[in-house]
Design a protein around this motif. Structure first.
Motif, PDB file in Angstrom:
ATOM      1  N   MET A  56       0.470  -1.250  -0.108  1.00 43.43           N
ATOM      2  CA  MET A  56       0.001  -0.113  -0.101  1.00 43.43           C
ATOM      3  C   MET A  56       0.829   1.335  -0.101  1.00 43.43           C
ATOM      4  SD  MET A  56      -3.426   1.281   3.011  1.00 43.43           S
ATOM      5  CE  MET A  56      -3.237   3.014   2.891  1.00 43.43           C
ATOM      6  N   THR A  57       1.970   1.200   0.474  1.00 42.53           N
ATOM      7  CA  THR A  57       2.996   2.167   0.985  1.00 42.53           C
ATOM      8  C   THR A  57       2.916   2.834  -0.764  1.00 42.53           C
ATOM      9  OG1 THR A  57       3.608   1.285   2.717  1.00 42.53           O
ATOM     10  CG2 THR A  57       4.860   3.555   1.890  1.00 42.53           C
ATOM     11  N   GLU A  58       3.622   1.701  -1.160  1.00 44.75           N
ATOM     12  CA  GLU A  58       4.327   2.197  -2.686  1.00 44.75           C
ATOM     13  C   GLU A  58       3.074   2.358  -3.435  1.00 44.75           C
ATOM     14  OE1 GLU A  58       4.898  -0.418  -0.774  1.00 44.75           O
ATOM     15  OE2 GLU A  58       6.824  -0.595  -0.840  1.00 44.75           O
ATOM     16  N   ARG A  59       1.935   1.896  -3.489  1.00 42.59           N
ATOM     17  CA  ARG A  59       0.842   2.577  -4.392  1.00 42.59           C
ATOM     18  C   ARG A  59       0.325   3.781  -3.920  1.00 42.59           C
ATOM     19  NH1 ARG A  59      -3.395  -2.221  -4.734  1.00 42.59           N
ATOM     20  NH2 ARG A  59      -4.840  -0.529  -5.825  1.00 42.59           N
ATOM     21  N   GLU A  60       0.332   4.022  -2.438  1.00 44.33           N
ATOM     22  CA  GLU A  60       0.307   5.865  -1.601  1.00 44.33           C
ATOM     23  C   GLU A  60       0.186   6.732  -2.460  1.00 44.33           C
ATOM     24  OE1 GLU A  60      -3.331   7.168  -0.812  1.00 44.33           O
ATOM     25  OE2 GLU A  60      -3.376   5.223  -1.244  1.00 44.33           O
ATOM     26  N   LEU A  61       1.526   6.501  -2.612  1.00 42.09           N
ATOM     27  CA  LEU A  61       3.176   7.606  -3.312  1.00 42.09           C
ATOM     28  C   LEU A  61       2.869   7.258  -4.532  1.00 42.09           C
ATOM     29  CD1 LEU A  61       6.078   6.343  -0.882  1.00 42.09           C
ATOM     30  CD2 LEU A  61       4.931   8.345  -0.427  1.00 42.09           C
ATOM     31  N   GLU A  62       2.838   6.445  -5.454  1.00 40.40           N
ATOM     32  CA  GLU A  62       2.127   6.390  -6.431  1.00 40.40           C
ATOM     33  C   GLU A  62       1.306   7.502  -7.030  1.00 40.40           C
ATOM     34  OE1 GLU A  62       2.769   2.765  -7.817  1.00 40.40           O
ATOM     35  OE2 GLU A  62       4.559   2.711  -7.602  1.00 40.40           O
ATOM     36  N   ARG A  63       0.175   7.022  -6.024  1.00 42.79           N
ATOM     37  CA  ARG A  63      -1.194   8.212  -6.107  1.00 42.79           C
ATOM     38  C   ARG A  63      -0.995   9.134  -6.692  1.00 42.79           C
ATOM     39  NH1 ARG A  63      -4.296   2.766  -4.726  1.00 42.79           N
ATOM     40  NH2 ARG A  63      -3.936   3.693  -2.841  1.00 42.79           N
ATOM     41  N   ILE A  64      -0.002   9.731  -5.024  1.00 44.14           N
ATOM     42  CA  ILE A  64       0.609  11.728  -4.862  1.00 44.14           C
ATOM     43  C   ILE A  64       0.588  11.752  -5.578  1.00 44.14           C
ATOM     44  CG2 ILE A  64       1.296  12.789  -3.174  1.00 44.14           C
ATOM     45  CD1 ILE A  64       0.970  10.225  -0.993  1.00 44.14           C
ATOM     46  N   ALA A  65       1.772  11.564  -5.966  1.00 41.06           N
ATOM     47  CA  ALA A  65       2.837  11.491  -7.015  1.00 41.06           C
ATOM     48  C   ALA A  65       2.345  11.429  -8.596  1.00 41.06           C
ATOM     49  CB  ALA A  65       3.857  10.798  -8.080  1.00 41.06           C
ATOM     50  N   GLU A  66       1.163  11.047  -9.031  1.00 41.96           N
ATOM     51  CA  GLU A  66       0.526  11.050 -10.005  1.00 41.96           C
ATOM     52  C   GLU A  66      -0.468  12.147 -10.068  1.00 41.96           C
ATOM     53  OE1 GLU A  66      -0.230   9.871 -13.514  1.00 41.96           O
ATOM     54  OE2 GLU A  66       0.885   9.211 -12.711  1.00 41.96           O
ATOM     55  N   GLU A  67      -1.162  12.879  -8.666  1.00 40.90           N
ATOM     56  CA  GLU A  67      -2.228  13.606  -8.258  1.00 40.90           C
ATOM     57  C   GLU A  67      -1.045  15.281  -8.641  1.00 40.90           C
ATOM     58  OE1 GLU A  67      -4.731  13.216  -4.754  1.00 40.90           O
ATOM     59  OE2 GLU A  67      -5.338  15.325  -5.352  1.00 40.90           O
ATOM     60  N   ALA A  68       0.043  14.890  -8.302  1.00 40.79           N
ATOM     61  CA  ALA A  68       0.636  15.987  -8.407  1.00 40.79           C
ATOM     62  C   ALA A  68       0.838  16.177  -9.854  1.00 40.79           C
ATOM     63  CB  ALA A  68       2.507  16.069  -7.207  1.00 40.79           C
ATOM     64  N   ARG A  69       1.580  15.619 -10.995  1.00 37.95           N
ATOM     65  CA  ARG A  69       1.304  15.507 -11.821  1.00 37.95           C
ATOM     66  C   ARG A  69       0.883  15.633 -12.593  1.00 37.95           C
ATOM     67  NH1 ARG A  69       5.982  12.257 -14.063  1.00 37.95           N
ATOM     68  NH2 ARG A  69       4.596  11.382 -16.454  1.00 37.95           N
ATOM     69  N   GLU A  70      -0.880  15.840 -12.003  1.00 36.64           N
ATOM     70  CA  GLU A  70      -2.133  15.935 -13.105  1.00 36.64           C
ATOM     71  C   GLU A  70      -2.198  17.404 -12.450  1.00 36.64           C
ATOM     72  OE1 GLU A  70      -5.043  13.528 -12.103  1.00 36.64           O
ATOM     73  OE2 GLU A  70      -4.463  11.939 -12.378  1.00 36.64           O
ATOM     74  N   ARG A  71      -1.976  18.124 -11.050  1.00 35.95           N
ATOM     75  CA  ARG A  71      -2.167  19.141 -10.831  1.00 35.95           C
ATOM     76  C   ARG A  71      -0.954  20.424 -10.981  1.00 35.95           C
ATOM     77  NH1 ARG A  71      -3.955  20.674  -5.586  1.00 35.95           N
ATOM     78  NH2 ARG A  71      -5.904  18.998  -4.485  1.00 35.95           N
ATOM     79  N   TRP A  72       0.429  20.580 -11.782  1.00 36.95           N
ATOM     80  CA  TRP A  72       1.887  20.740 -11.876  1.00 36.95           C
ATOM     81  C   TRP A  72       1.641  20.360 -13.643  1.00 36.95           C
ATOM     82  CZ3 TRP A  72       0.173  20.333  -7.120  1.00 36.95           C
ATOM     83  CH2 TRP A  72       0.108  21.309  -6.424  1.00 36.95           C
TER      84      TRP A  72
END
Lengths: 149, 83
Positions: A56-72
């Motif tokens: 879950m840790t890896e998946r959660e960090l990937e989700r957070i990184a993906e969200e950052a890429r969508e915003r900026w």
């Protein structure tokens, strides 16, 4: 996008270089290094142990990184988070963002740290001179994450 | 159904994982937490205050109303403190 969850230390310089080397479209690289703080009102920290939820840790960090890429508009994101036993002064977490211009890189880095603190499944246990205890989540961290909504 | 526990929730219940048959009437994370609490002992302690417990279903954050079923992996843990 690179996400690593590891016991070992990391080399911030090498991670920063990896994100922009060989590219001429990147104008800004921002990095944040979180370090284990030893002192807290005189009650010295001996060690800190980070437990996490493998998978879950890896998946959660990937989700957070993906969200950052969508915003900026980012050209690269690296997150490295350690687990296991750490001593005061040791590095815990690294976030590196690369973008054409500095504002996106700074904001995305700040967003990533705020989100990571409230979403990534890590738990800190402190061994202090006065005894051992689990670190309580901070409301100020929740508020910091709220401001990005 | 597979259950996972982390940090002080794991310490209180005395194990890091277990497999259970879905309790009758347990359709949500909240139902499951109440059932676990009713087991007593360390479970009652761990789930005494649900405001202090968080959950994930199949490795995604979930609230108390999230549905759960036999094929799900449900994790319970304290609010996270990484970074």
């Amino acid at each position: 996008m690179t996400v690593k969850v590891q016991r070992e230390d990391f080399d911030p310089g090498a991670e920063i270089a990896r994100l922009h080397e060989g590219r001429s479209d990147i104008g800004a690289v921002v990095s944040f290094v979180g370090v284990v703080r030893g002192d807290s009102g005189g009650d010295k920290l001996r060690t800190m142990t980070l437990e996490h939820f493998p998978g879950m840790t890896e998946r959660e960090l990937e989700r957070i990184a993906e969200e950052a890429r969508e915003r900026w508009s980012l050209d690269g994101v690296t997150i490295v988070h350690r687990y296991g036993e750490l001593k005061p002064g040791e590095r815990i977490v690294l976030v590196v963002t690369a973008a054409g211009h500095r504002h996106a890189a700074f904001e995305a880095g700040s967003f990533l740290m705020d989100y990571l603190k409230t979403k990534a499944p890590f738990w800190k246990r402190e061994m202090r001179e006065s005894g051992e205890h689990w670190v309580e989540a901070r409301e100020s961290d929740d508020r910091a994450a709220e401001r990005w909504r | 159904m597979k259950l996972l526990y982390f940090a002080w929730v794991r310490e209180k219940v005395g194990r890091s994982e277990e497999t259970i048959d879905v309790p009758q009437g347990a359709n949500t994370v909240g139902d499951l937490a109440l059932w676990l609490k009713s087991r007593g002992g360390g479970y009652a302690e761990a789930f005494a205050d649900m405001k202090r417990v968080r959950a994930a279903v199949n490795q995604e954050h979930a609230d108390l109303l999230a549905p759960v079923g036999a094929r799900d992996e449900v994790a319970f843990f304290p609010p996270v403190t990484g970074g």
